[in-house]
Design an enzyme around this catalytic site. Structure first.
Site, PDB file in Angstrom:
ATOM      1  N   SER A   1      20.784  25.357  44.669  1.00  0.00           N
ATOM      2  CA  SER A   1      19.441  24.708  45.083  1.00  0.00           C
ATOM      3  C   SER A   1      18.982  25.065  46.629  1.00  0.00           C
ATOM      4  O   SER A   1      18.144  24.804  46.869  1.00  0.00           O
ATOM      5  CB  SER A   1      19.776  23.096  45.338  1.00  0.00           C
ATOM      6  OG  SER A   1      19.789  22.331  43.913  1.00  0.00           O
TER       7      SER A   1
ATOM      8  N   LYS B   1      15.422  26.389  46.637  1.00  0.00           N
ATOM      9  CA  LYS B   1      14.392  25.499  47.245  1.00  0.00           C
ATOM     10  C   LYS B   1      13.767  25.748  48.310  1.00  0.00           C
ATOM     11  O   LYS B   1      12.753  25.363  48.660  1.00  0.00           O
ATOM     12  CB  LYS B   1      14.768  23.895  47.153  1.00  0.00           C
ATOM     13  CG  LYS B   1      15.129  23.687  45.385  1.00  0.00           C
ATOM     14  CD  LYS B   1      15.386  22.190  45.422  1.00  0.00           C
ATOM     15  CE  LYS B   1      15.883  21.537  43.968  1.00  0.00           C
ATOM     16  NZ  LYS B   1      17.199  21.856  43.832  1.00  0.00           N
TER      17      LYS B   1
ATOM     18  N   SER C   1      17.132  16.881  47.315  1.00  0.00           N
ATOM     19  CA  SER C   1      17.288  18.188  46.527  1.00  0.00           C
ATOM     20  C   SER C   1      16.752  17.934  45.036  1.00  0.00           C
ATOM     21  O   SER C   1      17.382  18.539  44.085  1.00  0.00           O
ATOM     22  CB  SER C   1      18.631  18.727  46.426  1.00  0.00           C
ATOM     23  OG  SER C   1      18.805  20.024  46.014  1.00  0.00           O
TER      24      SER C   1
END
Length: 380
Positions: free
Chosen positions: A58, A61, A118
């Site tokens: 993640s 991102k 997230s």
């Protein structure tokens, strides 16, 4: 104006900065790859397997956030714009905030969902709002990465969910983290949230980055985990005006990842300081010979006056100014006329060009004739 900008850019290229030696110390890190960068200068203070291509989970991102904030800054998107969640976004697996198909939610709340919890569904909803479809957004991600010099990177999706060929490096994560923080400092209003809620307080969010609460000066930035990527983080913190970016990839556990990030940050804050090369007194005007004016004002490149130095050096800094006694006209605005050198003892840490702040045209024939007449009159 264009000539001045061009001259300034050329001057910035002349800035000489003594590079800090990356990985000059041994740190007890357990993660596969790591990098420590100072945000303002982009200098690397520590590196370990920094160009190894690994899955970022993640932490991906960060690029999704960067493109979203780019769109907001350009006016193409606004915090209060309403996004209608697609079936594609609602169907994302992994970490999520359980967005429902057809649900309406603002860009601001989606940013909060990405930065704090997230949410993969929130990341895809933002990607679709920015680019229409995720495929175009991923193309934008890779274009932005190339523009930043992220040569170890290839994105396949905006979430970081496991996908063949979706890789980056600790070095490249630091690059995009720096870009996000420098170009969009408002992102900190989201990345520093510890707990919050969406849907009018009916759904709670808790930050996946526990350093926000547990590390003094923490400003962000993004965690990540999948079984194949391991535990990753881009951890940022600021103390005494210096902000550091600590990237850790493929950690064994969340605790070990966080311990590695803290070790990097502690090392940076204990060993280095951010200093300005600017002199305490204004630069003197420089005499001009055979010009329409007698002197020309001087200036320094505004974005090239900061250096990272070892704290032992910061205590005894000196600034040496080297200028000629005068300049022959014509003088162009932005022309380099001297140097400013930042020194610690006999060690030169940084050299910055001193520039002419204005044009100084050469003396015209008429002006020279008048001056000669004046000299003749006074001589007689």
């Amino acid at each position: 104006m264009k000539k001045w900008i061009g001259a300034l850019l050329a001057a910035l290229c002349m800035v000489t900065l003594l590079p800090v030696q990356a990985a000059a110390v041994e740190l007890p890190l357990t993660s596969r790859a790591a990098l420590l960068m100072e945000k303002t200068t982009g200098q690397i203070l520590f590196a370990q397997n920094e160009h190894e291509k690994l899955e970022p989970a993640s932490v991906t991102k960060i690029m999704t956030l960067l493109l979203t904030m780019d769109a907001i800054d350009s006016g193409a998107l606004a915090y209060d714009d309403v996004v209608t969640v697609s079936a594609n976004a609602a169907g994302m697996g992994g970490s999520q905030v359980w967005l429902a198909e057809g649900e309406q939610i603002t860009v601001e709340e989606l940013l909060k969902c990405v930065c704090v919890s997230s949410g993969n569904d929130a990341a895809v909803a933002l990607a679709e709002k920015v680019a229409g479809v995720t495929e175009l957004f991923v193309e934008q991600m890779n274009n932005r990465a190339r523009g930043l010099g992220m040569d170890d990177t290839h994105f396949v999706n905006p979430t970081g969910l496991t996908a063949e060929g979706h890789v980056t490096s600790a070095h490249d994560i630091a690059l995009m983290s720096r870009e996000l923080l420098t170009k969009h400092p408002d992102i900190r209003s989201f990345t520093t949230i510890w707990t919050d809620s969406i849907r009018n307080g009916t759904f709670d969010l808790a930050n996946t980055n526990k350093l926000i609460r547990r590390y003094d000066g923490a400003t962000g930035l993004k965690t990540g985990y999948t079984a194949s990527a391991g535990y990753c983080i881009s951890a940022t913190a600021e103390r005494e005006g210096m902000e550091l970016i600590a990237v850790v990839m493929k950690g064994e556990t969340a605790d070990k990842r966080n311990a590695d990030a803290k070790a990097l940050l502690n090392y940076g804050f204990s060993a280095y300081a951010l200093v300005s090369a600017a002199p305490e007194e204004p630069l003197p005007a420089l005499p001009v010979t055979m010009g329409e004016v007698d002197t020309v004002a001087l200036t320094l490149p505004p974005d090239a006056l900061t250096a990272v130095v070892e704290k032992a050096q910061a205590a005894a800094l000196e600034r040496r100014i080297d200028l000629p006694e005068s300049l022959p006209a014509p003088v162009r605005q932005g022309q380099q006329v001297g140097t400013l050198t930042l020194c610690s003892g006999d060690t030169e840490l940084m050299t910055v060009p001193i520039l002419a702040a204005e044009d100084a045209a050469g003396r015209s024939w008429g002006r020279m004739f008048t001056d000669l007449l004046k000299m003749a009159v006074f001589a007689g």
